[in-house]
Design an enzyme around this catalytic site. Structure first.
Site, PDB file in Angstrom:
ATOM      1  N   ASP A 134       0.742  -1.268   0.022  1.00 38.38           N
ATOM      2  CA  ASP A 134       0.042  -0.129   0.084  1.00 38.38           C
ATOM      3  C   ASP A 134       0.737   1.290  -0.078  1.00 38.38           C
ATOM      4  O   ASP A 134       0.385   2.535   0.069  1.00 38.38           O
ATOM      5  CB  ASP A 134      -0.795   0.129   1.351  1.00 38.38           C
ATOM      6  CG  ASP A 134      -2.389  -0.148   1.216  1.00 38.38           C
ATOM      7  OD1 ASP A 134      -2.658  -0.463  -0.173  1.00 38.38           O
ATOM      8  OD2 ASP A 134      -3.195   0.007   1.847  1.00 38.38           O
ATOM      9  N   CYS A 191     -25.860  -9.935  -9.032  1.00 35.00           N
ATOM     10  CA  CYS A 191     -26.027  -9.412  -7.406  1.00 35.00           C
ATOM     11  C   CYS A 191     -25.522  -7.881  -7.541  1.00 35.00           C
ATOM     12  O   CYS A 191     -24.612  -7.323  -8.149  1.00 35.00           O
ATOM     13  CB  CYS A 191     -24.893 -10.040  -6.623  1.00 35.00           C
ATOM     14  SG  CYS A 191     -24.969  -9.493  -4.782  1.00 35.00           S
ATOM     15  N   CYS A 194     -23.723  -4.691  -2.917  1.00 30.71           N
ATOM     16  CA  CYS A 194     -22.847  -3.463  -2.213  1.00 30.71           C
ATOM     17  C   CYS A 194     -23.468  -2.333  -3.103  1.00 30.71           C
ATOM     18  O   CYS A 194     -23.358  -1.453  -2.253  1.00 30.71           O
ATOM     19  CB  CYS A 194     -21.588  -4.069  -2.932  1.00 30.71           C
ATOM     20  SG  CYS A 194     -21.327  -4.166  -4.749  1.00 30.71           S
ATOM     21  N   CYS A 248     -21.732  -8.305   1.101  1.00 29.40           N
ATOM     22  CA  CYS A 248     -21.258  -9.203   0.160  1.00 29.40           C
ATOM     23  C   CYS A 248     -21.480 -10.753   0.308  1.00 29.40           C
ATOM     24  O   CYS A 248     -21.163 -11.131   1.143  1.00 29.40           O
ATOM     25  CB  CYS A 248     -19.856  -9.011  -0.248  1.00 29.40           C
ATOM     26  SG  CYS A 248     -19.362 -10.048  -1.822  1.00 29.40           S
TER      27      CYS A 248
END
Length: 309
Positions: A134, A191, A194, A248
């Site tokens: 990161d 789906c 989210c 989720c």
């Protein structure tokens, strides 16, 4: 030129060591220019989806090409480390993203990556490489997907059928030829959980997140005051947000991590809203010692709590 038998041996050795170090999984892909991601990243930046995160505009070429980060880079070794907790915050509390319950993952993972690289150099020989957590311009989700560790879902997180998405992604980029894995298929289907659940409607289209509308952005990245039009939309999130992961369906397969350094302090788990509202700088330093939450500093954290009151 490394013989195929040696490549196979080196690859198995690396994956076995990654498992020993506690990584959830390890996938390897050939270092090179991320052709598909280039126009996506350019469009995302042009539409100002990064808000005040101006650092996202820097090193555009390096983000897309690891050979510009590591001389003579041949392979990107992608690793996942689970952080799903076994214990959760008091429900009558302001919420902190699960990844920040324990010690700052940057330091925990960097140590594991250093050990992995040391093993590679000891067992294989002269191998140069760099570890990334990161902290540099690496498109970690793209590399993890390319190496078959999961697919990038509609919430823009890396998803797996086995354990969902509550894990950190890290990389070792090395000048060593290895056996390469292949991308997996997308299993989001029809789906839209989210997209429907996002409190600030930050998922503006399937697979596109407007970072400048995300609760994580407002509570962590934004240094100015949080815009008043966001009042009442944060669902009690004081640092980060897990909503798009919590809803989720694949995360019903999440399993608790086994990394002691990711365990939360008793205070973090037991604090009520009143405790957070009355928190002092001294208590903040104690509860979040070595935590990613310290990124907001005490003043930023207080700003977030005051905004939620």
């Amino acid at each position: 030129m490394i013989l195929d038998s040696k490549k196979e041996h080196y690859t198995k050795l690396i994956k076995a060591e990654a498992k020993r170090l506690g990584f959830l999984s390890c996938g390897i892909s050939k270092a090179g220019f991320l052709e598909e991601e280039a126009p996506r990243l350019e469009n995302w930046l042009n539409q100002n989806r990064h808000g005040e995160m101006k650092y996202m505009e820097n090193h555009f070429d390096k983000r897309l090409n690891p050979t510009l980060l590591v001389d003579d880079a041949k392979s990107v070794i992608s690793l996942l480390l689970n952080y799903y907790p076994s214990e959760f915050q008091n429900q009558e509390s302001y919420k902190i993203s699960k990844y920040a319950y324990g010690q700052d993952y940057h330091f925990v993972i960097k140590e594991k990556l250093k050990e992995l690289l040391h093993t590679i150099q000891t067992e294989i020989g002269e191998v140069s490489g760099r570890a990334f957590v990161d902290s540099a311009p690496v498109l970690d989700k793209a590399w993890a997907a390319k190496s078959g560790l999961g697919w990038i879902g509609k919430n823009s997180n890396l998803l797996t059928q086995q354990v969902g998405s509550f894990y950190f992604i890290a990389e070792l980029i090395v000048d060593l030829d290895l056996e390469y894995d292949h991308a997996t298929t997308d299993h989001c289907g029809t789906c839209t959980a989210c997209i429907d659940a996002c409190p600030t409607e930050a998922i503006v289209a399937p697979y596109v997140v407007d970072g400048s509308k995300c609760i994580s952005y407002f509570t962590i990245e934004l240094k100015d005051n949080i815009p008043m039009q966001m009042k009442g939309k944060f669902d009690d999130w004081a640092f980060g947000c897990d909503v798009c992961q919590d809803v989720c369906p694949w995360n019903r397969f999440s399993k608790a991590h086994k990394e002691p350094l990711f365990s939360a302090t008793p205070e973090l788990l037991s604090f009520t809203k009143k405790d957070w509202e009355e928190i002092t700088a001294e208590t903040f330093q104690k509860v979040f010692k070595n935590s990613a939450v310290k990124r907001t500093k005490f003043e930023g954290f207080k700003r977030n709590i005051n905004f939620l009151k």
